[in-house]
Structures are given as C-alpha cells and as structure tokens.
Design a protein around this motif. Structure first.
Motif, PDB file in Angstrom:
ATOM      1  N   GLU A  48      -3.060  -7.632   4.611  1.00 10.90           N
ATOM      2  CA  GLU A  48      -2.442  -8.678   5.420  1.00 10.90           C
ATOM      3  C   GLU A  48      -2.375  -8.277   6.885  1.00 10.90           C
ATOM      4  N   ALA A  49      -2.117  -6.999   7.127  1.00 10.02           N
ATOM      5  CA  ALA A  49      -2.061  -6.516   8.510  1.00 10.02           C
ATOM      6  C   ALA A  49      -3.432  -6.613   9.178  1.00 10.02           C
ATOM      7  N   LEU A  50      -4.491  -6.266   8.456  1.00 10.75           N
ATOM      8  CA  LEU A  50      -5.840  -6.357   9.007  1.00 10.75           C
ATOM      9  C   LEU A  50      -6.183  -7.799   9.363  1.00 10.75           C
ATOM     10  N   LYS A  51      -5.806  -8.730   8.507  1.00 11.23           N
ATOM     11  CA  LYS A  51      -6.066 -10.145   8.798  1.00 11.23           C
ATOM     12  C   LYS A  51      -5.288 -10.595  10.032  1.00 11.23           C
ATOM     13  N   ALA A  52      -4.041 -10.144  10.150  1.00 10.98           N
ATOM     14  CA  ALA A  52      -3.224 -10.519  11.305  1.00 10.98           C
ATOM     15  C   ALA A  52      -3.793  -9.933  12.592  1.00 10.98           C
ATOM     16  N   LEU A  53      -4.264  -8.698  12.537  1.00 11.13           N
ATOM     17  CA  LEU A  53      -4.856  -8.069  13.719  1.00 11.13           C
ATOM     18  C   LEU A  53      -6.157  -8.765  14.120  1.00 11.13           C
TER      19      LEU A  53
END
Length: 227
Positions: A48-53
């Motif tokens: 989820e963090a990778l998608k947000a970044l």
C-alpha cells in the motif's frame, strides 16, 4: 488509529526516507518482500505504501517489470518549478503578511553566519536553505498549504539527487536571496516577499537545468513588477 493504518503510514514514511536518501538505484526494482523484511513490516502495508508513493510522484510502477524510483523528465522539472512558484510565492506573501516567526529568525541568523565566512560550506548552506523554506511555510499558519508543500518538497528533493555537486557561487547567491526574502517578511511587505521568492526559484531552476545539461525551451517565470 487502527493498527493497519499505523503500519501503512510507518511503511510509507520509511520507504519515502529511503527513496529520498538515494538508497535505490534508478534501475533497481523495489521488492515488496525485501522491503518487508528490511522494515520488519507486513507485505500488505508495504504494498500500500508503494502504491501511495507512486501516486505522489516518487515511484513508477511498470506492469510486469516492477516498481522503480521515478526518473524525472524535463517536463516533470518544469511542472515542479511552476507549482513551486505558485505555492512558495503564496507562502512568502502570507508569511510577510503575518510577520517572521522565531523559526524564520533562527534561519536568517544561520544564513548570515554562513554568508560571513570567506569560503562557503555548500552542504551546510543547502540544508539551512531547505529549513528556511520549511519555516516559511510554517510561518503562513496555513496547514493546508504546508501539506500541499510537503509532497512537492519531496519531488524537488528527488530531482536534486541527479546533481552530483552544487556550485559554490550559486549557493552563496542563494543564501543572499533567502536573506532578501527574509528582509521582506521582516518588513511585512508581502508583495516584495513574493517577488523575491519568484526570482529566487527561477534562478535556482535555471542553475539546476544548467547543472543537468538539459536542453529546453525558455521557461516563463512570473509577470508583474520587480521589487
């Protein structure tokens, strides 16, 4: 806040720090598994963090290839510059309307100290300069403006990773420009503060493109009177 949200936010912050510190090569795919192991976090918050970044413009997701640190094009740099003119020009205007804070005054003191030396410590001056911009936004007393600046600052930092070194002459000039902006804030002259910020950002943008050897058309800066 639910545990899942805390884990996702923690993963976002830590991966973003790694990206901004230049930890990953441009051709190095970011593995969910290796990041999960490295950060001692589950793969779901890492994913989820990778998608947000990626949504925030710091990463690029290539289907079937993987996730990579975003490589900024000239158009990316131009868009960042134009948005900085808008946001940071407004920040300078509002800060001057409200008057200097203790944080801005401390930065000005540090900038004067750096400027007074016969030789300039480029890295130190750059760090104080970034802090000056951060404090300027805090001086606006506008939380939404600060939030909008946070992501823009990260993208600007990503662009700066390509610059192997800063020019000492340009760095000394930037110190003087920051002090000129502060003088307008201290005098509570919002128009002068905004104009001086615009000139500072335009000079910095031109220096950055020259350092990168970019071939580009002329980029408009701002209109209006000069202060």
């Amino acid at each position: 806040m639910p545990t899942a949200s805390l884990s996702r936010d923690k993963a976002y912050a830590r991966i973003r720090d790694l990206v901004m510190s230049g930890e990953f090569a441009s051709d190095e795919p970011l593995s969910e598994r290796s990041l999960s192991d490295r950060l001692a976090l589950g793969r779901t918050p890492v994913r989820e963090a990778l998608k947000a970044l990626a949504r925030d413009g710091l990463l690029t997701i290539h289907p079937m290839r993987g996730t990579f640190v975003r490589q900024l094009s000239f158009d990316d740099l131009r868009e960042i510059h134009e948005l900085r003119l808008a946001l940071e020009g407004m920040a300078a205007y509002l800060a001057a309307t409200r008057g200097p804070t203790e944080g801005l005054a401390r930065c000005a003191k540090e900038l004067r100290r750096v400027k007074s030396r016969a030789s300039i410590d480029v890295e130190e001056a750059q760090q104080i300069g970034w802090t000056f911009h951060d404090e300027l936004f805090r001086a606006t007393a506008n939380g939404r403006l600060v939030q909008a600046y946070d992501n823009l600052r990260a993208q600007s930092g990503l662009a700066l990773q390509k610059m192997s070194q800063y020019n000492p002459d340009r760095t000394r000039q930037a110190v003087s420009e920051h002090l000129d902006i502060y003088a307008a804030v201290e005098a509570q002259d919002p128009d002068a503060a905004q104009q001086r910020m615009w000139r500072h950002l335009s000079s910095a943008f031109e220096a950055r493109l020259n350092a990168l050897g970019a071939v580009r058309p002329r980029i408009p800066t701002t209109g209006g009177k000069r202060s």
